[in-house]
Design an enzyme around this catalytic site. Structure first.
Site, PDB file in Angstrom:
ATOM      1  N   CYS A 156       5.824  -4.530  15.902  1.00 60.48           N
ATOM      2  CA  CYS A 156       5.460  -3.469  16.841  1.00 60.48           C
ATOM      3  C   CYS A 156       3.987  -3.627  17.191  1.00 60.48           C
ATOM      4  O   CYS A 156       3.138  -3.754  16.299  1.00 60.48           O
ATOM      5  CB  CYS A 156       5.723  -2.095  16.220  1.00 60.48           C
ATOM      6  SG  CYS A 156       7.470  -1.803  15.840  1.00 60.48           S
ATOM      7  N   CYS A 169       3.623   8.521   1.179  1.00 65.71           N
ATOM      8  CA  CYS A 169       4.124   7.535   2.127  1.00 65.71           C
ATOM      9  C   CYS A 169       4.338   6.229   1.367  1.00 65.71           C
ATOM     10  O   CYS A 169       3.371   5.593   0.932  1.00 65.71           O
ATOM     11  CB  CYS A 169       3.118   7.357   3.265  1.00 65.71           C
ATOM     12  SG  CYS A 169       3.614   6.167   4.520  1.00 65.71           S
ATOM     13  N   GLU A 222       0.830  -1.200   0.000  1.00 67.09           N
ATOM     14  CA  GLU A 222       0.000   0.000   0.000  1.00 67.09           C
ATOM     15  C   GLU A 222       0.868   1.253   0.000  1.00 67.09           C
ATOM     16  O   GLU A 222       1.926   1.288   0.626  1.00 67.09           O
ATOM     17  CB  GLU A 222      -0.948   0.001   1.210  1.00 67.09           C
ATOM     18  CG  GLU A 222      -1.986  -1.096   1.133  1.00 67.09           C
ATOM     19  CD  GLU A 222      -3.046  -1.003   2.218  1.00 67.09           C
ATOM     20  OE1 GLU A 222      -4.223  -1.282   1.913  1.00 67.09           O
ATOM     21  OE2 GLU A 222      -2.698  -0.665   3.364  1.00 67.09           O
ATOM     22  N   CYS A 278       1.064  -1.426  15.684  1.00 67.27           N
ATOM     23  CA  CYS A 278       1.080  -1.226  14.235  1.00 67.27           C
ATOM     24  C   CYS A 278       0.386  -2.374  13.514  1.00 67.27           C
ATOM     25  O   CYS A 278       0.716  -3.548  13.725  1.00 67.27           O
ATOM     26  CB  CYS A 278       2.528  -1.110  13.758  1.00 67.27           C
ATOM     27  SG  CYS A 278       2.698  -0.836  11.987  1.00 67.27           S
ATOM     28  N   CYS A 289       6.249  -7.113   7.385  1.00 70.77           N
ATOM     29  CA  CYS A 289       7.285  -6.560   8.262  1.00 70.77           C
ATOM     30  C   CYS A 289       7.705  -7.635   9.267  1.00 70.77           C
ATOM     31  O   CYS A 289       6.909  -8.509   9.619  1.00 70.77           O
ATOM     32  CB  CYS A 289       6.740  -5.332   9.005  1.00 70.77           C
ATOM     33  SG  CYS A 289       7.987  -4.368   9.892  1.00 70.77           S
ATOM     34  N   CYS A 327      -1.349   6.520   9.786  1.00 65.45           N
ATOM     35  CA  CYS A 327      -0.114   5.951  10.308  1.00 65.45           C
ATOM     36  C   CYS A 327      -0.396   4.686  11.122  1.00 65.45           C
ATOM     37  O   CYS A 327      -1.228   4.682  12.021  1.00 65.45           O
ATOM     38  CB  CYS A 327       0.580   6.993  11.178  1.00 65.45           C
ATOM     39  SG  CYS A 327       2.133   6.440  11.886  1.00 65.45           S
TER      40      CYS A 327
END
Length: 371
Positions: free
Chosen positions: A124, A113, A99, A127, A120, A349
């Site tokens: 985290c 962005c 994305e 997230c 990933c 975010c």
């Protein structure tokens, strides 16, 4: 199996010239000139058809069309938020999707962005991307393609600097950029080239969760602005929120930041701090943050937590965020509270995620046998 034609749109200058020689488009003596011609058409004009390269000989255009491509990746989905944010789900190859998000009115005009990985490894806990296992790194060409897709959509190829809607690039999408530094560095060389996309390195920010051994290399190779995904001021809490901290604790991270090439009041580090209700948002933690950053040229982005399905956290109350911000601000640090953008399309975010998954080894063996 026939190999796919090489896409010239994602190559660095040197790679482009070499490809034209290898493809029989230019002799070694002509490589630099032919490469410069193609570069301008690809990265300044944004063409996707070799026939549009009007100052290139017809025979050379025909050879390029036969042996190369300028095709964009597939846009699987385009969503536009009520506040003008645009999110693209881009498919680079079967099962490889990431994305990319455009946020208007950020920086001089607007920020893109971009993602550096599909999925990933960092996990985290606040997230959404961290809930998706790493599929693979994106190539430099795939990172550059995200910028090209955005410029296509925004209609700003050939736009003058004062007319641009896209002025800044932030590596804050899916993935940890410092775990894919070679591709990020090559992509940044293309994005910042003055005869192409021409977005200054001073307007490119690379955000990392703290891969300390790569910090100096990032600065040396890219001269990009640095952002640190911090979110806590002590190791116990940061170990929980950002598990990478167990490998590179805060003291080690801060030492690496202080040694970042070019660090100065004109090139401040941005510290990102997501505001989690009852977790990291007390006045005591604001004071601890001020103490931690003492002497570092910095600004602090306070990010109201953006919820996502299944998240264990809540966003801090507005009054709590305001109190936190005022403490940091009184200490002399710029501490803007980031206005949540694109929440209604999960483009804010920490909300990016795709359905791409790394196939099991057994499935890859079957696929190879079929091919």
């Amino acid at each position: 199996m026939t190999a796919s034609p090489l896409n010239l749109a994602g190559l660095t200058r040197g790679q482009l010239s070499a490809a034209l020689v290898d493809g029989g488009v230019a002799s070694p003596r002509e490589a630099r000139m032919r490469g410069a011609q193609a570069w301008g058409w690809i990265h300044h004009h944004g063409v996707t058809d070799f026939a549009a390269m009007s100052n290139v000989a017809k025979s050379a255009r025909a050879t390029m069309a036969d042996r190369f491509t300028l095709a964009r990746p597939e846009i699987v989905e385009r969503l536009e938020s009520s506040d003008g944010v645009i999110k693209w789900l881009i498919r680079f190859a079967p099962g490889i999707e990431a994305e990319t998000v455009y946020i208007p009115d950020v920086g001089r005009a607007g920020a893109l962005c971009v993602s550096s990985q599909v999925g990933c490894t960092l996990n985290c806990t606040f997230c959404h991307t961290g809930t998706q296992a790493l599929v693979r790194n994106l190539t430099a060409a795939e990172i550059i393609a995200q910028v090209q897709v955005a410029r296509d959509d925004l209609g700003e190829w050939n736009a003058g600097r004062g007319e641009r809607r896209l002025s800044n690039i932030v590596f804050m999408g899916m993935g940890e950029p410092l775990y894919n530094l070679d591709a990020v560095s090559d992509a940044l060389d293309v994005i910042s080239d003055n005869e192409g996309i021409a977005i200054s390195r001073r307007r490119v920010t690379v955000s990392t969760s703290g891969v300390v051994p790569k910090l100096h290399e990032l600065g040396e190779r890219t001269s990009a602005m640095l952002a640190i995904s911090l979110h806590a001021t002590n190791d116990d809490l940061r170990d929980e929120l950002v598990p990478l901290n167990r490998r590179y604790p805060i003291a080690e991270l801060m030492a690496g930041i202080r040694a970042y090439p070019g660090l100065s009041n004109a090139r401040r580090v941005t510290f990102e701090y997501v505001m989690l209700k009852g977790v990291n948002d007390s006045p005591a933690e604001a004071l601890a943050l001020v103490k931690l950053l003492a002497g570092v040229p910095a600004k602090i982005n306070l990010i109201p937590f953006n919820p996502w399905p299944g998240s264990p956290y809540e966003c801090s109350d507005p009054a709590t965020i305001e109190t936190f911000a005022s403490i940091v601000n009184r200490a002399g640090y710029a501490s803007p509270v980031r206005t949540p953008r694109g929440r209604d399309i999960l483009a804010a975010c920490g909300q990016l995620r795709t359905e791409s998954a790394k196939p099991r080894a057994s499935a890859r063996r079957v696929q190879a046998q079929v091919a």
